[in-house]
Design an enzyme around this catalytic site. Structure first.
Site, mmCIF file in Angstrom:
data_model
loop_
_atom_site.group_PDB
_atom_site.id
_atom_site.type_symbol
_atom_site.label_atom_id
_atom_site.label_comp_id
_atom_site.label_asym_id
_atom_site.label_seq_id
_atom_site.Cartn_x
_atom_site.Cartn_y
_atom_site.Cartn_z
ATOM 1 N N CYS A 105 -14.884 21.347 63.256
ATOM 2 C CA CYS A 105 -14.339 22.685 63.006
ATOM 3 C C CYS A 105 -12.817 22.680 62.976
ATOM 4 O O CYS A 105 -12.233 22.169 62.028
ATOM 5 C CB CYS A 105 -14.912 23.702 63.995
ATOM 6 S SG CYS A 105 -14.704 25.405 63.406
ATOM 7 N N HIS A 209 -20.346 23.264 63.351
ATOM 8 C CA HIS A 209 -20.487 22.816 64.741
ATOM 9 C C HIS A 209 -21.842 22.131 64.944
ATOM 10 O O HIS A 209 -22.830 22.809 65.231
ATOM 11 C CB HIS A 209 -20.377 24.009 65.699
ATOM 12 C CG HIS A 209 -18.986 24.485 65.919
ATOM 13 N ND1 HIS A 209 -18.145 23.934 66.873
ATOM 14 C CD2 HIS A 209 -18.259 25.440 65.302
ATOM 15 C CE1 HIS A 209 -16.974 24.554 66.842
ATOM 16 N NE2 HIS A 209 -17.013 25.467 65.894
ATOM 17 N N GLU A 211 -22.695 20.347 67.470
ATOM 18 C CA GLU A 211 -23.048 20.118 68.887
ATOM 19 C C GLU A 211 -24.105 21.096 69.418
ATOM 20 O O GLU A 211 -25.052 20.628 70.070
ATOM 21 C CB GLU A 211 -21.788 20.003 69.770
ATOM 22 C CG GLU A 211 -20.959 21.267 69.976
ATOM 23 C CD GLU A 211 -20.129 21.688 68.770
ATOM 24 O OE1 GLU A 211 -20.110 20.984 67.746
ATOM 25 O OE2 GLU A 211 -19.506 22.760 68.853
#
Ligand code: MN
Length: 234
Positions: A105, A209, A211
């Site tokens: 990001c 993102h 994660e």
């Protein structure tokens, strides 16, 4: 031996460090040992790079436009000059050492800036494209828009496919990249969603993102962290 992965952290107006736990847990789940890198150690980054095996540039606020020769746009959000300078120093040393970098990001944007590229301070007011919604109003693990990936890229190799959905939490984006970085994925509106190095073993920047998606068992996001940690072990 597990590789040691440095993760950069957010710092709010030089007062308080913070890092969403998802980055840490995704690295642990992929087989790495995460450590958090604070701001304020720019002159010591060479020593840090010797001690750690890989770098995650985490998400966060906006980037100081002075770094790419612009003045602040009205829609520029909160910036952190200390974080910018630390991350640029880390990127330079990691690329010199050819050690793996996963830039997420805000990270993809600072990766572009550190290597001589530039970015949109606010895509909605500066891009001529007919834009999608890139600041999704949904959970971190919701898949918002598609990305199309270049077939001969590291990202396509990791994902095993060239079109898939990602989440989206950004109002800034990479504008121009400079070699050895190349664009390897875009959203359907043309916004750059992934860049990578054509000359380094593993330098991958993602505008989304992975994660929270990895922690929610998305196989592509898990593969991104696994391949990154594997590269850090070589
Ligand atoms: Mn997006």
């Amino acid at each position: 031996m597990k590789p040691i992965i440095g993760i950069t952290s957010n710092v709010e107006f030089d007062l308080k460090h913070s890092l969403v736990n998802d980055y840490i847990q995704a690295v642990i789940n992929a087989g790495g040992i995460p450590i958090i890198i604070p701001v304020g150690i720019d002159s010591d980054v060479s020593q840090i790079v010797e001690k750690i095996d890989g770098l995650v540039l985490s998400g966060g606020g906006d980037i100081d436009p002075t770094l790419f020769g612009e003045e602040p746009h009205q829609k520029l959000g909160a910036i952190s000059p200390g974080r910018d300078s630390l991350e640029i120093a880390l990127i330079h040393r990691f690329l010199e050492a050819n050690k793996p970098v996963l830039a997420i990001c805000r990270g993809i944007q600072i990766l572009s800036i550190a290597t001589g590229g530039d970015m949109f301070q606010d895509i909605y007011s500066q891009s001529n494209l007919e834009l999608l919604q890139h600041s999704q109003n949904a959970t971190r693990y919701h898949f918002s828009h598609y990305v199309k990936v270049e077939s001969n890229s590291l990202l396509a190799d990791i994902a095993g496919q060239t079109e898939f959905k990602v989440n989206s939490f950004h109002h800034q984006a990479v504008r121009n990249v400079v070699k050895p970085l190349v664009v390897t994925a875009r959203a359907s509106d043309g916004v750059i969603e992934a860049i990578e190095s054509s000359e380094h073993n593993f330098v991958l920047g993602l505008q989304w993102h992975p994660e929270p998606l990895a922690l929610n068992e998305d196989h592509i996001s898990k593969a991104i962290f696994q391949r990154f940690v594997q590269a850090c072990n070589q």
